[in-house]
Design a protein around this motif. Structure first.
Motif, PDB file in Angstrom:
ATOM      1  N   UNK A  65       0.643  -1.307  -0.140  1.00 39.30           N
ATOM      2  CA  UNK A  65      -0.180   0.097  -0.025  1.00 39.30           C
ATOM      3  C   UNK A  65       0.538   1.672   0.018  1.00 39.30           C
ATOM      4  N   UNK A  66       1.980   0.915   0.888  1.00 39.71           N
ATOM      5  CA  UNK A  66       3.007   2.006   0.685  1.00 39.71           C
ATOM      6  C   UNK A  66       3.597   2.881  -0.422  1.00 39.71           C
ATOM      7  N   UNK A  67       3.867   1.609  -1.647  1.00 43.41           N
ATOM      8  CA  UNK A  67       3.564   2.207  -2.474  1.00 43.41           C
ATOM      9  C   UNK A  67       2.437   2.928  -4.500  1.00 43.41           C
ATOM     10  N   UNK A  68       1.459   2.676  -3.383  1.00 46.26           N
ATOM     11  CA  UNK A  68       0.573   2.685  -4.659  1.00 46.26           C
ATOM     12  C   UNK A  68      -0.714   3.913  -3.325  1.00 46.26           C
ATOM     13  N   UNK A  69      -0.449   3.773  -3.119  1.00 50.67           N
ATOM     14  CA  UNK A  69      -1.828   5.315  -2.263  1.00 50.67           C
ATOM     15  C   UNK A  69      -0.387   6.199  -1.624  1.00 50.67           C
ATOM     16  N   UNK A  70      -0.837   7.252  -1.414  1.00 55.01           N
ATOM     17  CA  UNK A  70      -0.844   8.468  -1.305  1.00 55.01           C
ATOM     18  C   UNK A  70      -1.094   8.647   0.557  1.00 55.01           C
ATOM     19  N   UNK A  71      -0.439   8.639   1.478  1.00 59.42           N
ATOM     20  CA  UNK A  71      -0.634   8.310   2.947  1.00 59.42           C
ATOM     21  C   UNK A  71       0.166   9.463   3.070  1.00 59.42           C
ATOM     22  N   UNK A  72      -0.036  11.402   2.971  1.00 64.56           N
ATOM     23  CA  UNK A  72       0.762  11.518   3.529  1.00 64.56           C
ATOM     24  C   UNK A  72      -0.091  12.557   4.574  1.00 64.56           C
ATOM     25  N   UNK A  73       0.281  12.242   5.744  1.00 62.54           N
ATOM     26  CA  UNK A  73      -0.713  13.181   6.908  1.00 62.54           C
ATOM     27  C   UNK A  73      -1.467  12.148   7.468  1.00 62.54           C
ATOM     28  N   UNK A  74      -1.438  10.521   7.452  1.00 58.62           N
ATOM     29  CA  UNK A  74      -2.609   9.639   7.206  1.00 58.62           C
ATOM     30  C   UNK A  74      -1.912   8.510   8.642  1.00 58.62           C
ATOM     31  N   UNK A  75      -2.624   8.489   9.329  1.00 62.91           N
ATOM     32  CA  UNK A  75      -2.871   7.948  10.618  1.00 62.91           C
ATOM     33  C   UNK A  75      -3.256   6.760  10.623  1.00 62.91           C
ATOM     34  N   UNK A  76      -2.903   5.770  11.286  1.00 66.13           N
ATOM     35  CA  UNK A  76      -3.546   4.114  11.716  1.00 66.13           C
ATOM     36  C   UNK A  76      -3.679   3.895  12.781  1.00 66.13           C
ATOM     37  N   UNK A  77      -4.572   3.060  13.700  1.00 63.07           N
ATOM     38  CA  UNK A  77      -5.480   2.553  12.766  1.00 63.07           C
ATOM     39  C   UNK A  77      -6.699   3.656  11.649  1.00 63.07           C
ATOM     40  N   UNK A  78      -6.995   4.046  11.019  1.00 65.00           N
ATOM     41  CA  UNK A  78      -8.081   4.623  10.398  1.00 65.00           C
ATOM     42  C   UNK A  78      -8.890   4.927  11.253  1.00 65.00           C
ATOM     43  N   UNK A  79      -9.350   6.550  10.720  1.00 63.41           N
ATOM     44  CA  UNK A  79     -11.189   7.281  12.402  1.00 63.41           C
ATOM     45  C   UNK A  79     -11.566   7.237  10.910  1.00 63.41           C
ATOM     46  N   UNK A  80     -12.725   7.128  11.304  1.00 65.88           N
ATOM     47  CA  UNK A  80     -14.075   7.610   9.772  1.00 65.88           C
ATOM     48  C   UNK A  80     -13.864   9.192   9.895  1.00 65.88           C
ATOM     49  N   UNK A  81     -13.178   9.609  10.188  1.00 66.01           N
ATOM     50  CA  UNK A  81     -13.329  10.930  10.293  1.00 66.01           C
ATOM     51  C   UNK A  81     -12.107  11.685   8.925  1.00 66.01           C
ATOM     52  N   UNK A  82     -10.976  10.859   9.430  1.00 66.56           N
ATOM     53  CA  UNK A  82      -9.997  11.136   8.477  1.00 66.56           C
ATOM     54  C   UNK A  82      -9.854  10.093   7.265  1.00 66.56           C
ATOM     55  N   UNK A  83     -10.645   9.287   6.605  1.00 66.39           N
ATOM     56  CA  UNK A  83     -11.817   9.301   5.535  1.00 66.39           C
ATOM     57  C   UNK A  83     -11.779  10.223   4.033  1.00 66.39           C
ATOM     58  N   UNK A  84     -12.034  11.156   4.173  1.00 67.78           N
ATOM     59  CA  UNK A  84     -12.289  12.112   3.851  1.00 67.78           C
ATOM     60  C   UNK A  84     -10.770  12.534   2.964  1.00 67.78           C
ATOM     61  N   UNK A  85      -9.830  12.955   4.325  1.00 67.23           N
ATOM     62  CA  UNK A  85      -8.313  13.691   3.386  1.00 67.23           C
ATOM     63  C   UNK A  85      -7.744  11.537   3.023  1.00 67.23           C
ATOM     64  N   UNK A  86      -8.389  11.428   3.155  1.00 67.81           N
ATOM     65  CA  UNK A  86      -7.468   9.832   2.813  1.00 67.81           C
ATOM     66  C   UNK A  86      -7.834  10.060   1.120  1.00 67.81           C
ATOM     67  N   UNK A  87      -9.225  10.124   0.556  1.00 60.57           N
ATOM     68  CA  UNK A  87      -9.889  10.664  -0.504  1.00 60.57           C
ATOM     69  C   UNK A  87      -9.463  11.423  -1.098  1.00 60.57           C
ATOM     70  N   UNK A  88      -8.674  12.420  -0.397  1.00 55.74           N
ATOM     71  CA  UNK A  88      -8.795  13.647  -1.156  1.00 55.74           C
ATOM     72  C   UNK A  88      -6.951  13.248  -2.252  1.00 55.74           C
ATOM     73  N   UNK A  89      -6.614  13.105  -1.213  1.00 53.38           N
ATOM     74  CA  UNK A  89      -4.793  12.455  -1.615  1.00 53.38           C
ATOM     75  C   UNK A  89      -4.574  11.604  -2.194  1.00 53.38           C
ATOM     76  N   UNK A  90      -5.903  10.455  -2.815  1.00 49.62           N
ATOM     77  CA  UNK A  90      -5.576   9.795  -3.445  1.00 49.62           C
ATOM     78  C   UNK A  90      -7.019  10.020  -4.658  1.00 49.62           C
ATOM     79  N   UNK A  91      -7.821  10.917  -4.883  1.00 49.32           N
ATOM     80  CA  UNK A  91      -8.581  11.283  -5.692  1.00 49.32           C
ATOM     81  C   UNK A  91      -9.458   9.939  -5.973  1.00 49.32           C
ATOM     82  N   UNK A  92     -10.374   9.045  -5.001  1.00 49.71           N
ATOM     83  CA  UNK A  92     -10.635   7.689  -5.302  1.00 49.71           C
ATOM     84  C   UNK A  92     -11.885   8.380  -3.989  1.00 49.71           C
ATOM     85  N   UNK A  93     -12.934   7.049  -4.056  1.00 52.14           N
ATOM     86  CA  UNK A  93     -14.462   7.396  -3.017  1.00 52.14           C
ATOM     87  C   UNK A  93     -14.409   6.082  -2.698  1.00 52.14           C
ATOM     88  N   UNK A  94     -14.688   6.664  -0.776  1.00 52.68           N
ATOM     89  CA  UNK A  94     -14.958   5.303  -0.378  1.00 52.68           C
ATOM     90  C   UNK A  94     -16.402   5.402   0.829  1.00 52.68           C
TER      91      UNK A  94
END
Length: 211
Positions: free
Chosen positions: A30-59
């Motif tokens: 996942x570190x080679x295909x996803x942009x995880x800048x500023x993303x911490x694990x475990x993932x929280x619901x409120x951070x999914x929107x940030x992940x969507x913007x970083x990776x141009x994906x919808x969840x």
């Protein structure tokens, strides 16, 4: 549990495999295909929107709820805009620790929720926003246009434990200057709907009201 299960679930959705789907080695890391800048694990619901913007994906995230001794699937988090890259994930809480959860990719939403819709076999086309179902892809696509413009068009019916609406503060009622009673009468007409449960439709032929 793996704290990065969210990232692995997204990778599984973006890079599906037919064999050995349970092995991490079957997918790019996942570190080679996803942009995880500023993303911490475990993932929280409120951070999914940030992940969507970083990776141009919808969840979309779904969860489970026990009703009448049955486990039903329901939406927990819906994306604002469905993108070309999209993933439906299932979030399951740890049975021993409610603060710990696990994400997994929903490969086939129809198989997951069909049993809670009806007992009929066969392909169903499920809306991944409101979980309404259709028997043709064309009807689902027509529904999706309207459904995406709504926050949630799912109909939540009352259950046996919570089926009454009532209030006790009668002193707060206000006297209205008028009241209207209305009623209508219908005839039953046969329909050609694909759903075998819908074999008749109510056609209004008269209406009356009293002020």
């Amino acid at each position: 549990m793996n704290n990065a299960c969210f990232a692995w679930s997204v990778v599984a959705a973006l890079y599906p495999v037919e064999r050995n789907a349970e092995r991490e080695s079957s997918y790019p890391h996942y570190t080679t295909v996803l942009n995880l800048q500023g993303i911490e694990f475990p993932m929280s619901m409120k951070n999914i929107a940030k992940f969507e913007r970083l990776n141009d994906i919808s969840i979309n995230v779904f969860g489970t709820e026990e009703q009448n001794k049955k486990i039903n699937v329901l939406p927990l988090r819906l994306t604002d805009e469905k993108k070309a890259k999209h993933a439906n994930l299932l979030y399951v809480q740890d049975a021993q620790n409610n603060n710990v959860g696990h994400f997994t990719w929903i490969k086939n939403l129809s198989r997951l929720v069909s049993s809670q819709i009806n007992k009929q076999n066969g392909q169903k086309y499920i809306c991944d926003r409101c979980l309404h179902y259709f028997y043709t892809k064309e009807k689902l696509e027509a529904h999706t246009v309207d459904c995406q413009q709504l926050n949630n068009c799912a109909i939540v019916l009352p259950n046996e434990e919570d089926k009454w609406l009532s209030f006790s503060n009668y002193n707060r009622k206000e006297r209205m200057p008028f009241v209207v009673y209305a009623d209508l009468e219908c005839v039953l007409q046969k329909t050609e709907e694909d759903d075998p449960k819908l074999y008749q439709r109510h056609q209004v032929f008269s209406i009356a009201y009293y002020v």
